[in-house]
Design a protein around this motif. Sequence first.
Motif, PDB file in Angstrom:
ATOM      1  N   THR A  28      10.087  28.707 -46.982  1.00  0.00           N
ATOM      2  CA  THR A  28       8.998  28.203 -46.596  1.00  0.00           C
ATOM      3  C   THR A  28       8.642  26.717 -46.945  1.00  0.00           C
ATOM      4  O   THR A  28       7.473  26.228 -46.897  1.00  0.00           O
ATOM      5  CB  THR A  28       7.847  29.147 -46.846  1.00  0.00           C
ATOM      6  OG1 THR A  28       7.711  29.567 -48.359  1.00  0.00           O
ATOM      7  CG2 THR A  28       7.956  30.522 -46.160  1.00  0.00           C
ATOM      8  N   ALA A  29       9.294  26.201 -47.975  1.00  0.00           N
ATOM      9  CA  ALA A  29       8.897  25.015 -48.531  1.00  0.00           C
ATOM     10  C   ALA A  29       8.760  23.951 -47.500  1.00  0.00           C
ATOM     11  O   ALA A  29       7.787  22.879 -47.644  1.00  0.00           O
ATOM     12  CB  ALA A  29       9.958  24.388 -49.620  1.00  0.00           C
ATOM     13  N   GLU A  30       9.192  23.864 -46.346  1.00  0.00           N
ATOM     14  CA  GLU A  30       9.034  22.854 -45.294  1.00  0.00           C
ATOM     15  C   GLU A  30       8.553  23.778 -44.038  1.00  0.00           C
ATOM     16  O   GLU A  30       7.643  22.883 -43.208  1.00  0.00           O
ATOM     17  CB  GLU A  30      10.449  22.374 -44.748  1.00  0.00           C
ATOM     18  CG  GLU A  30      10.793  21.362 -45.794  1.00  0.00           C
ATOM     19  CD  GLU A  30      12.158  20.658 -45.246  1.00  0.00           C
ATOM     20  OE1 GLU A  30      12.193  20.672 -44.092  1.00  0.00           O
ATOM     21  OE2 GLU A  30      12.926  20.181 -46.094  1.00  0.00           O
ATOM     22  N   ARG A  31       8.672  24.931 -43.659  1.00  0.00           N
ATOM     23  CA  ARG A  31       8.118  25.673 -42.682  1.00  0.00           C
ATOM     24  C   ARG A  31       6.628  25.544 -42.615  1.00  0.00           C
ATOM     25  O   ARG A  31       6.076  25.352 -41.494  1.00  0.00           O
ATOM     26  CB  ARG A  31       8.753  26.961 -42.763  1.00  0.00           C
ATOM     27  CG  ARG A  31      10.105  27.011 -42.149  1.00  0.00           C
ATOM     28  CD  ARG A  31      10.563  28.484 -42.152  1.00  0.00           C
ATOM     29  NE  ARG A  31      12.097  28.511 -41.999  1.00  0.00           N
ATOM     30  CZ  ARG A  31      12.639  29.104 -40.965  1.00  0.00           C
ATOM     31  NH1 ARG A  31      12.012  29.922 -40.182  1.00  0.00           N
ATOM     32  NH2 ARG A  31      14.033  29.182 -40.793  1.00  0.00           N
ATOM     33  N   TRP A  32       6.262  26.008 -43.897  1.00  0.00           N
ATOM     34  CA  TRP A  32       4.570  25.945 -43.950  1.00  0.00           C
ATOM     35  C   TRP A  32       3.938  24.710 -43.616  1.00  0.00           C
ATOM     36  O   TRP A  32       2.936  24.666 -42.648  1.00  0.00           O
ATOM     37  CB  TRP A  32       3.980  26.557 -45.264  1.00  0.00           C
ATOM     38  CG  TRP A  32       4.272  28.017 -45.526  1.00  0.00           C
ATOM     39  CD1 TRP A  32       4.590  28.644 -46.895  1.00  0.00           C
ATOM     40  CD2 TRP A  32       4.021  29.161 -44.476  1.00  0.00           C
ATOM     41  NE1 TRP A  32       4.910  30.038 -46.474  1.00  0.00           N
ATOM     42  CE2 TRP A  32       4.612  30.215 -45.366  1.00  0.00           C
ATOM     43  CE3 TRP A  32       3.835  29.211 -42.996  1.00  0.00           C
ATOM     44  CZ2 TRP A  32       4.428  31.720 -44.776  1.00  0.00           C
ATOM     45  CZ3 TRP A  32       3.966  30.599 -42.621  1.00  0.00           C
ATOM     46  CH2 TRP A  32       4.268  31.680 -43.348  1.00  0.00           C
ATOM     47  N   ASN A  55      -0.328  32.948 -39.492  1.00  0.00           N
ATOM     48  CA  ASN A  55      -1.634  32.408 -38.820  1.00  0.00           C
ATOM     49  C   ASN A  55      -2.455  31.869 -39.712  1.00  0.00           C
ATOM     50  O   ASN A  55      -3.112  30.898 -39.511  1.00  0.00           O
ATOM     51  CB  ASN A  55      -2.382  33.504 -38.038  1.00  0.00           C
ATOM     52  CG  ASN A  55      -3.643  33.221 -37.062  1.00  0.00           C
ATOM     53  OD1 ASN A  55      -3.689  31.932 -36.691  1.00  0.00           O
ATOM     54  ND2 ASN A  55      -4.800  33.729 -37.604  1.00  0.00           N
ATOM     55  N   LYS A  56      -2.522  32.150 -41.165  1.00  0.00           N
ATOM     56  CA  LYS A  56      -3.182  31.731 -42.209  1.00  0.00           C
ATOM     57  C   LYS A  56      -2.687  30.144 -42.395  1.00  0.00           C
ATOM     58  O   LYS A  56      -3.527  29.330 -42.363  1.00  0.00           O
ATOM     59  CB  LYS A  56      -2.831  32.406 -43.538  1.00  0.00           C
ATOM     60  CG  LYS A  56      -3.807  33.695 -43.456  1.00  0.00           C
ATOM     61  CD  LYS A  56      -3.624  34.272 -45.036  1.00  0.00           C
ATOM     62  CE  LYS A  56      -3.859  35.930 -44.813  1.00  0.00           C
ATOM     63  NZ  LYS A  56      -3.632  36.466 -46.179  1.00  0.00           N
ATOM     64  N   GLU A  57      -1.379  29.951 -42.463  1.00  0.00           N
ATOM     65  CA  GLU A  57      -0.726  28.808 -42.438  1.00  0.00           C
ATOM     66  C   GLU A  57      -1.194  27.807 -41.138  1.00  0.00           C
ATOM     67  O   GLU A  57      -1.624  26.627 -41.228  1.00  0.00           O
ATOM     68  CB  GLU A  57       0.542  28.814 -42.727  1.00  0.00           C
ATOM     69  CG  GLU A  57       1.018  29.317 -44.043  1.00  0.00           C
ATOM     70  CD  GLU A  57       0.149  28.572 -45.168  1.00  0.00           C
ATOM     71  OE1 GLU A  57       0.224  27.306 -45.387  1.00  0.00           O
ATOM     72  OE2 GLU A  57      -0.211  29.422 -46.278  1.00  0.00           O
ATOM     73  N   VAL A  58      -0.831  28.309 -40.164  1.00  0.00           N
ATOM     74  CA  VAL A  58      -1.302  27.437 -38.799  1.00  0.00           C
ATOM     75  C   VAL A  58      -2.862  27.175 -38.769  1.00  0.00           C
ATOM     76  O   VAL A  58      -3.152  26.000 -38.469  1.00  0.00           O
ATOM     77  CB  VAL A  58      -0.769  28.369 -37.601  1.00  0.00           C
ATOM     78  CG1 VAL A  58      -1.341  27.663 -36.335  1.00  0.00           C
ATOM     79  CG2 VAL A  58       0.703  28.851 -37.462  1.00  0.00           C
ATOM     80  N   TYR A  85       9.572  38.473 -41.154  1.00  0.00           N
ATOM     81  CA  TYR A  85       8.432  38.490 -41.943  1.00  0.00           C
ATOM     82  C   TYR A  85       8.673  37.167 -42.744  1.00  0.00           C
ATOM     83  O   TYR A  85       9.673  36.768 -43.352  1.00  0.00           O
ATOM     84  CB  TYR A  85       8.471  39.440 -43.055  1.00  0.00           C
ATOM     85  CG  TYR A  85       7.161  39.459 -43.626  1.00  0.00           C
ATOM     86  CD1 TYR A  85       6.026  39.571 -43.261  1.00  0.00           C
ATOM     87  CD2 TYR A  85       7.464  39.220 -45.364  1.00  0.00           C
ATOM     88  CE1 TYR A  85       4.829  39.413 -44.104  1.00  0.00           C
ATOM     89  CE2 TYR A  85       6.389  39.333 -45.994  1.00  0.00           C
ATOM     90  CZ  TYR A  85       4.988  39.300 -45.484  1.00  0.00           C
ATOM     91  OH  TYR A  85       3.943  39.135 -46.255  1.00  0.00           O
ATOM     92  N   PRO A  86       7.627  36.280 -42.742  1.00  0.00           N
ATOM     93  CA  PRO A  86       7.738  34.835 -43.361  1.00  0.00           C
ATOM     94  C   PRO A  86       8.250  34.849 -44.898  1.00  0.00           C
ATOM     95  O   PRO A  86       8.598  33.889 -45.040  1.00  0.00           O
ATOM     96  CB  PRO A  86       6.376  34.358 -43.361  1.00  0.00           C
ATOM     97  CG  PRO A  86       5.451  35.491 -42.865  1.00  0.00           C
ATOM     98  CD  PRO A  86       6.349  36.698 -42.157  1.00  0.00           C
TER      99      PRO A  86
END
Length: 174
Positions: free
Chosen positions: A7-11, A49-52, A1-2
């Motif tokens: 997530t600082a770089e992943r998003w 998906n929201k971020e993508v 789960y994300p």
Amino acid sequence: YPANVETAERWPNLRGELGTEWDYVVLIGDPHTIEVTPGFYTLGVSEINKEVSKGTAETILLMPWPRSDSEADINHYKEVVYRTGRSGGIKVAPAGLAWQAAGLSESSAHPSLDGAYLAAATLYSRLFDQNASTSSYAYNNALANTAHTVVQDNVRQPQYTGDFVHRTNVYSIL
């Protein structure tokens, strides 16, 4: 789960903000999560998906298949992944259904070379609406043909009906 990862770089990476603009982001769920906590899988896909969607890429769900020691069958995977895709307007590449159609052994290494190619051929067929045997990479035309047929046969077919039933509990996945 994300939420459980940094997530600082992943998003920003998924949004295409760190130097690479993605065309597609392919998500394959953890089999344990799909089997035991399918709602958690759906929530995780939704968050990613929201971020993508804030960038230029399209999210694609790759439907896996169960391992030989799994308590869930291919129909459980199909229902969870297709319901998740439908709820987020996300395309599904049904590698698990292609695996079943190809008759690949559950007892082989997971994934086997054939299984890995079948998953790639399923993605190719779903993304480009072409048989992977026409690509510049040649491995196994019979598997490419199976993947393409399965993708074509399942693109607009209903994959489930009614409420989602998981073991003895009923969960609602939109």
